[in-house]
Design an enzyme around this catalytic site. Sequence first.
Site, PDB file in Angstrom:
ATOM      1  N   ASP A  68       1.183  -1.177  -0.076  1.00  0.00           N
ATOM      2  CA  ASP A  68      -0.156  -0.674   0.057  1.00  0.00           C
ATOM      3  C   ASP A  68       0.638   1.652  -0.205  1.00  0.00           C
ATOM      4  O   ASP A  68       2.457   0.775  -0.499  1.00  0.00           O
ATOM      5  CB  ASP A  68      -1.055  -0.055   1.329  1.00  0.00           C
ATOM      6  CG  ASP A  68      -0.061   0.355   2.352  1.00  0.00           C
ATOM      7  OD1 ASP A  68       0.750   0.251   2.153  1.00  0.00           O
ATOM      8  OD2 ASP A  68      -1.324   0.430   3.524  1.00  0.00           O
ATOM      9  N   HIS A  69       0.103   2.138  -0.007  1.00  0.00           N
ATOM     10  CA  HIS A  69       1.205   3.872   0.635  1.00  0.00           C
ATOM     11  C   HIS A  69       2.405   3.643   0.952  1.00  0.00           C
ATOM     12  O   HIS A  69       3.018   3.986   0.765  1.00  0.00           O
ATOM     13  CB  HIS A  69       0.166   4.896   0.654  1.00  0.00           C
ATOM     14  CG  HIS A  69      -0.535   4.537   1.364  1.00  0.00           C
ATOM     15  ND1 HIS A  69      -1.392   3.885   1.828  1.00  0.00           N
ATOM     16  CD2 HIS A  69      -0.298   5.461   2.284  1.00  0.00           C
ATOM     17  CE1 HIS A  69      -1.835   4.501   3.044  1.00  0.00           C
ATOM     18  NE2 HIS A  69      -1.413   5.055   3.485  1.00  0.00           N
ATOM     19  N   CYS A 115       3.616  -3.321   4.115  1.00  0.00           N
ATOM     20  CA  CYS A 115       2.572  -2.559   4.597  1.00  0.00           C
ATOM     21  C   CYS A 115       3.066  -1.186   5.353  1.00  0.00           C
ATOM     22  O   CYS A 115       4.370  -1.417   6.041  1.00  0.00           O
ATOM     23  CB  CYS A 115       0.906  -2.612   4.681  1.00  0.00           C
ATOM     24  SG  CYS A 115       0.590  -3.334   6.432  1.00  0.00           S
ATOM     25  N   GLY A 116       2.500  -0.330   5.769  1.00  0.00           N
ATOM     26  CA  GLY A 116       2.858   1.072   7.091  1.00  0.00           C
ATOM     27  C   GLY A 116       3.986  -0.001   8.059  1.00  0.00           C
ATOM     28  O   GLY A 116       5.120  -0.271   8.459  1.00  0.00           O
ATOM     29  N   THR A 117       3.077  -1.563   9.096  1.00  0.00           N
ATOM     30  CA  THR A 117       4.120  -2.062   9.411  1.00  0.00           C
ATOM     31  C   THR A 117       4.130  -3.075   9.860  1.00  0.00           C
ATOM     32  O   THR A 117       4.859  -4.219  10.270  1.00  0.00           O
ATOM     33  CB  THR A 117       2.948  -1.806  11.534  1.00  0.00           C
ATOM     34  OG1 THR A 117       1.563  -2.478  10.709  1.00  0.00           O
ATOM     35  CG2 THR A 117       2.442  -1.001  11.555  1.00  0.00           C
ATOM     36  N   ILE A 134       1.585  -5.110   9.550  1.00  0.00           N
ATOM     37  CA  ILE A 134       0.398  -6.216  10.351  1.00  0.00           C
ATOM     38  C   ILE A 134      -0.437  -6.278   9.262  1.00  0.00           C
ATOM     39  O   ILE A 134      -1.578  -7.233   9.108  1.00  0.00           O
ATOM     40  CB  ILE A 134      -0.098  -5.209  11.704  1.00  0.00           C
ATOM     41  CG1 ILE A 134       1.477  -5.223  12.840  1.00  0.00           C
ATOM     42  CG2 ILE A 134      -1.442  -6.401  12.699  1.00  0.00           C
ATOM     43  CD1 ILE A 134       1.067  -4.800  13.543  1.00  0.00           C
ATOM     44  N   GLY A 135      -1.405  -5.484   8.850  1.00  0.00           N
ATOM     45  CA  GLY A 135      -2.281  -5.376   8.114  1.00  0.00           C
ATOM     46  C   GLY A 135      -2.175  -6.357   7.241  1.00  0.00           C
ATOM     47  O   GLY A 135      -3.117  -7.237   6.522  1.00  0.00           O
ATOM     48  N   MET A 136      -1.110  -6.180   6.185  1.00  0.00           N
ATOM     49  CA  MET A 136      -0.928  -7.464   4.920  1.00  0.00           C
ATOM     50  C   MET A 136      -0.805  -8.917   5.595  1.00  0.00           C
ATOM     51  O   MET A 136      -1.475  -9.602   4.408  1.00  0.00           O
ATOM     52  CB  MET A 136       0.295  -7.153   4.687  1.00  0.00           C
ATOM     53  CG  MET A 136       0.003  -5.559   3.335  1.00  0.00           C
ATOM     54  SD  MET A 136      -0.705  -5.800   1.849  1.00  0.00           S
ATOM     55  CE  MET A 136      -0.318  -4.017   1.428  1.00  0.00           C
ATOM     56  N   HIS A 195      11.112 -22.683   9.052  1.00  0.00           N
ATOM     57  CA  HIS A 195      10.386 -24.003  10.053  1.00  0.00           C
ATOM     58  C   HIS A 195       9.036 -23.714   9.395  1.00  0.00           C
ATOM     59  O   HIS A 195       8.266 -24.597   9.481  1.00  0.00           O
ATOM     60  CB  HIS A 195      10.861 -22.694  11.683  1.00  0.00           C
ATOM     61  CG  HIS A 195      11.913 -23.831  11.989  1.00  0.00           C
ATOM     62  ND1 HIS A 195      12.264 -23.297  13.802  1.00  0.00           N
ATOM     63  CD2 HIS A 195      12.835 -24.153  11.888  1.00  0.00           C
ATOM     64  CE1 HIS A 195      13.051 -24.192  13.482  1.00  0.00           C
ATOM     65  NE2 HIS A 195      13.536 -24.184  13.042  1.00  0.00           N
ATOM     66  N   HIS A 233       9.250 -30.053  11.346  1.00  0.00           N
ATOM     67  CA  HIS A 233       7.846 -28.752  11.318  1.00  0.00           C
ATOM     68  C   HIS A 233       6.893 -29.133   9.558  1.00  0.00           C
ATOM     69  O   HIS A 233       5.938 -28.502  10.267  1.00  0.00           O
ATOM     70  CB  HIS A 233       9.315 -27.863  10.173  1.00  0.00           C
ATOM     71  CG  HIS A 233      10.026 -27.641  11.554  1.00  0.00           C
ATOM     72  ND1 HIS A 233      10.285 -26.935  12.534  1.00  0.00           N
ATOM     73  CD2 HIS A 233      11.625 -27.916  11.149  1.00  0.00           C
ATOM     74  CE1 HIS A 233      10.947 -26.844  13.259  1.00  0.00           C
ATOM     75  NE2 HIS A 233      12.569 -27.470  12.472  1.00  0.00           N
TER      76      HIS A 233
HETATM   77  C1  RB5 Z   1      -1.798   2.475   6.786  1.00  0.00           C
HETATM   78  O1  RB5 Z   1      -1.694   3.544   7.449  1.00  0.00           O
HETATM   79  C2  RB5 Z   1      -1.353   1.533   7.179  1.00  0.00           C
HETATM   80  O2  RB5 Z   1      -2.054   1.839   8.661  1.00  0.00           O
HETATM   81  C3  RB5 Z   1      -1.021   0.597   6.522  1.00  0.00           C
HETATM   82  O3  RB5 Z   1       0.012   0.666   5.980  1.00  0.00           O
HETATM   83  C4  RB5 Z   1      -0.904  -0.754   7.133  1.00  0.00           C
HETATM   84  O4  RB5 Z   1       0.122  -0.204   8.427  1.00  0.00           O
HETATM   85  C5  RB5 Z   1      -1.480  -1.153   8.393  1.00  0.00           C
HETATM   86  O5  RB5 Z   1      -1.039  -2.241   9.051  1.00  0.00           O
END
Ligand code: RB5
Length: 152
Positions: free
Chosen positions: A10-11, A67-69, A71-73, A100, A135
Site C-alpha cells: 500500500d502507500h 504496508c506501514g507496519t 500487520i494489515g498485510m 521452520h 516442521h
Molecule cells: C496505512 O496508514 C497503514 O495503516 C497501513 O500501511 C498498515 O500499516 C496497516 O497495517
Amino acid sequence: LLMNIAIASDHGGFELKEELRAFLKDTDISCTDLGVANGESVDYPDFGMALAVRVSDGEFERGILICGTGIGMSIVANKFPKVRAALVWDTFTARMAREHNDANVLVIGGRTTEKDLAKEMVKVWLEARFEGGRHQLRLDKIREIEKRWGMG
Ligand code: RB5
C-alpha cells in the site's frame, strides 16, 4: 535459483517496494509488481488480496507484501488457503520464516524497517531452505485447520 515471485504494497510500503524491486532486478528472480503505483493513500486489503490470491492459486511461487507496519498485510494474506505469510523484522526471523514455517509470503513493515535491512531479509528468506521433518508435520496441521474451517 530461478523463481517467479510477486510484490505488492500500500502507500505505507510504496517506497520500500520500489527499493526491493530494484534490488531484485539484479538477481535471476522474476518479480511481478502488483502495485500500488504511487504513494497516494489506498487500502491494504485490496493489494494484499491481489497478491495472496495468486500465491494461493500457485501462479506465483512466493510473494512479498509491505504496508506501514506489515500487520494489515499479514492479516489479509493469511486468510488465503496455502498462504503462509510471515511478518519478519530481522535476518533471524527471515531465515526462520523459511526454515521452520516455509513461509511463501514475506511481510515487511515499510515504516518500521530500514531499506538495507529489508534487502538483507529478502535475500536470506530467498536463499534459506525449508527443513521439513517435524516442521512439515506442523504445516500439515495448519492445512487441516484450513480444510476444517472451509478455507479450501
Ligand atoms: C496505512 O496508514 C497503514 O495503516 C497501513 O500501511 C498498515 O500499516 C496497516 O497495517
